[in-house]
Design a protein around this motif. Sequence first.
Motif, PDB file in Angstrom:
ATOM      1  N   UNK A 145      37.539  30.497  27.879  1.00 23.82           N
ATOM      2  CA  UNK A 145      37.593  29.419  26.877  1.00 23.82           C
ATOM      3  C   UNK A 145      38.848  28.564  27.060  1.00 23.82           C
ATOM      4  N   UNK A 146      39.976  29.237  27.302  1.00 27.62           N
ATOM      5  CA  UNK A 146      41.237  28.497  27.463  1.00 27.62           C
ATOM      6  C   UNK A 146      41.162  27.582  28.687  1.00 27.62           C
ATOM      7  N   UNK A 147      40.609  28.099  29.798  1.00 29.73           N
ATOM      8  CA  UNK A 147      40.501  27.244  30.994  1.00 29.73           C
ATOM      9  C   UNK A 147      39.532  26.084  30.763  1.00 29.73           C
ATOM     10  N   UNK A 148      38.423  26.365  30.110  1.00 28.77           N
ATOM     11  CA  UNK A 148      37.438  25.297  29.871  1.00 28.77           C
ATOM     12  C   UNK A 148      38.059  24.185  29.031  1.00 28.77           C
ATOM     13  N   UNK A 149      38.762  24.592  28.009  1.00 31.13           N
ATOM     14  CA  UNK A 149      39.388  23.652  27.098  1.00 31.13           C
ATOM     15  C   UNK A 149      40.468  22.852  27.833  1.00 31.13           C
ATOM     16  N   UNK A 150      41.269  23.543  28.646  1.00 30.49           N
ATOM     17  CA  UNK A 150      42.328  22.868  29.413  1.00 30.49           C
ATOM     18  C   UNK A 150      41.727  21.859  30.378  1.00 30.49           C
ATOM     19  N   UNK A 151      40.658  22.248  31.054  1.00 25.17           N
ATOM     20  CA  UNK A 151      40.011  21.331  32.001  1.00 25.17           C
ATOM     21  C   UNK A 151      39.501  20.079  31.274  1.00 25.17           C
ATOM     22  N   UNK A 152      38.926  20.286  30.092  1.00 20.75           N
ATOM     23  CA  UNK A 152      38.412  19.125  29.346  1.00 20.75           C
ATOM     24  C   UNK A 152      39.542  18.209  28.886  1.00 20.75           C
ATOM     25  N   UNK A 204      24.895  19.516  29.744  1.00 22.49           N
ATOM     26  CA  UNK A 204      26.245  19.128  30.209  1.00 22.49           C
ATOM     27  C   UNK A 204      27.275  20.166  29.777  1.00 22.49           C
ATOM     28  N   UNK A 205      27.161  20.670  28.551  1.00 17.61           N
ATOM     29  CA  UNK A 205      28.082  21.717  28.090  1.00 17.61           C
ATOM     30  C   UNK A 205      27.936  22.953  28.989  1.00 17.61           C
ATOM     31  N   UNK A 206      26.682  23.301  29.328  1.00 12.43           N
ATOM     32  CA  UNK A 206      26.463  24.462  30.205  1.00 12.43           C
ATOM     33  C   UNK A 206      27.046  24.225  31.590  1.00 12.43           C
ATOM     34  N   UNK A 207      26.954  22.973  32.067  1.00 13.77           N
ATOM     35  CA  UNK A 207      27.520  22.645  33.384  1.00 13.77           C
ATOM     36  C   UNK A 207      29.051  22.781  33.347  1.00 13.77           C
ATOM     37  N   UNK A 208      29.652  22.418  32.216  1.00 14.59           N
ATOM     38  CA  UNK A 208      31.114  22.552  32.065  1.00 14.59           C
ATOM     39  C   UNK A 208      31.507  24.033  32.151  1.00 14.59           C
ATOM     40  N   UNK A 209      30.727  24.885  31.508  1.00 14.75           N
ATOM     41  CA  UNK A 209      31.047  26.320  31.516  1.00 14.75           C
ATOM     42  C   UNK A 209      30.886  26.894  32.935  1.00 14.75           C
ATOM     43  N   UNK A 210      29.825  26.490  33.635  1.00  6.90           N
ATOM     44  CA  UNK A 210      29.639  26.968  35.019  1.00  6.90           C
ATOM     45  C   UNK A 210      30.789  26.512  35.917  1.00  6.90           C
ATOM     46  N   UNK A 240      26.216  37.836  26.344  1.00  7.71           N
ATOM     47  CA  UNK A 240      27.121  37.673  25.209  1.00  7.71           C
ATOM     48  C   UNK A 240      28.237  36.687  25.566  1.00  7.71           C
ATOM     49  N   UNK A 241      28.811  36.855  26.768  1.00  4.52           N
ATOM     50  CA  UNK A 241      29.926  35.997  27.181  1.00  4.52           C
ATOM     51  C   UNK A 241      29.484  34.522  27.229  1.00  4.52           C
ATOM     52  N   UNK A 242      28.300  34.258  27.768  1.00  2.24           N
ATOM     53  CA  UNK A 242      27.849  32.858  27.869  1.00  2.24           C
ATOM     54  C   UNK A 242      27.566  32.275  26.491  1.00  2.24           C
ATOM     55  N   UNK A 243      26.993  33.090  25.605  1.00  2.00           N
ATOM     56  CA  UNK A 243      26.706  32.611  24.243  1.00  2.00           C
ATOM     57  C   UNK A 243      28.010  32.309  23.499  1.00  2.00           C
ATOM     58  N   UNK A 244      28.955  33.261  23.568  1.00  2.67           N
ATOM     59  CA  UNK A 244      30.212  33.099  22.817  1.00  2.67           C
ATOM     60  C   UNK A 244      30.980  31.893  23.352  1.00  2.67           C
ATOM     61  N   UNK A 245      31.059  31.785  24.684  1.00  3.10           N
ATOM     62  CA  UNK A 245      31.805  30.664  25.269  1.00  3.10           C
ATOM     63  C   UNK A 245      31.163  29.334  24.882  1.00  3.10           C
ATOM     64  N   UNK A 246      29.846  29.254  25.011  1.00  4.34           N
ATOM     65  CA  UNK A 246      29.138  28.004  24.678  1.00  4.34           C
ATOM     66  C   UNK A 246      29.327  27.641  23.219  1.00  4.34           C
ATOM     67  N   UNK A 247      29.172  28.628  22.355  1.00  6.37           N
ATOM     68  CA  UNK A 247      29.251  28.368  20.917  1.00  6.37           C
ATOM     69  C   UNK A 247      30.681  27.990  20.509  1.00  6.37           C
ATOM     70  N   UNK A 248      31.670  28.714  21.025  1.00  6.06           N
ATOM     71  CA  UNK A 248      33.058  28.439  20.631  1.00  6.06           C
ATOM     72  C   UNK A 248      33.523  27.092  21.176  1.00  6.06           C
ATOM     73  N   UNK A 249      33.289  26.860  22.469  1.00  3.53           N
ATOM     74  CA  UNK A 249      33.734  25.593  23.060  1.00  3.53           C
ATOM     75  C   UNK A 249      32.976  24.420  22.433  1.00  3.53           C
TER      76      UNK A 249
END
Length: 206
Positions: A13-20, A54-60, A150-159
């Motif tokens: 989550x921290x990396x995804x947020x930083x990248x955005x 697009x959100x899923x692509x960001x997580x990948x 679980x990890x993909x759901x939590x990351x997607x939902x939180x981000x």
Amino acid sequence: MILASSDTTSVTLIWAFSLLLNHKEALKKAQQELHFHVGQHRPLRESDLKNLPYLNAIIKETLRLYPAGPLAVPHEAMDDCIVSGYFIPKGTQLLLNLYKIHRDPRVWPIASEFRPERFLTTHKGIDVRGQNFELIPFGSGRRMCPGISLALQVTGLALGSLIHAFDVVTPGDEAVDMEEAIGLTNMKVSPLEVLVKPRVPEHIYQ
Ligand code: HEM
């Protein structure tokens, strides 16, 4: 189980947020997607995630650039085998360098750059579920991560919830420092500082 789950998911989550925060155009595109599919009058729900390519692509793309376990977990060869022409005797301990695999320029053009769009175009068919060996942030095979869904759901939902409900900037609008710490989990060296401003009606936060 708790150790395997909490650090890996929070660091992703921290990396995804930083990248955005360092790629404002991607952040804007993700917010537009959320605005279109979820709107401004209700919170993001788990059931929305499948409609947010697009959100899923960001997580990948985050898991490609910053796999939470860059060396996965050590494995041991159960039998003699040959991998890419190398003889591996039975009992050899094997470490998989996911970080390197995910940045292989033969597979990933402009490998070190954050381009979520690649998962909607050139690399559309590539998923993180252990079937495409060029992208295996959760490992593959019998010992792959059991917490993947679980990890993909939590990351997607939180981000998704964060950027749906808030406009986000760094103090002074400075670029986020992306230095990585050496360790079993791919941590960020400096803490992430973010200023948030509400962007949906008040009742969404209750
Ligand atoms: C973004 C989040 C996560 C990432 C990137 C991740 C990644 C990984 C990786 C690379 C492995 C090693 C797989 C292998 O060696 O082939 C692994 C193993 C494991 N993960 Fe995760 N994981 C995440 C979240 C979770 C969660 C949420 C849980 C539990 C709820 C979990 C539980 C485990 C367990 C128990 C193992 C050991 C499996 C075994 O050795 O049989 N992980 N994970």
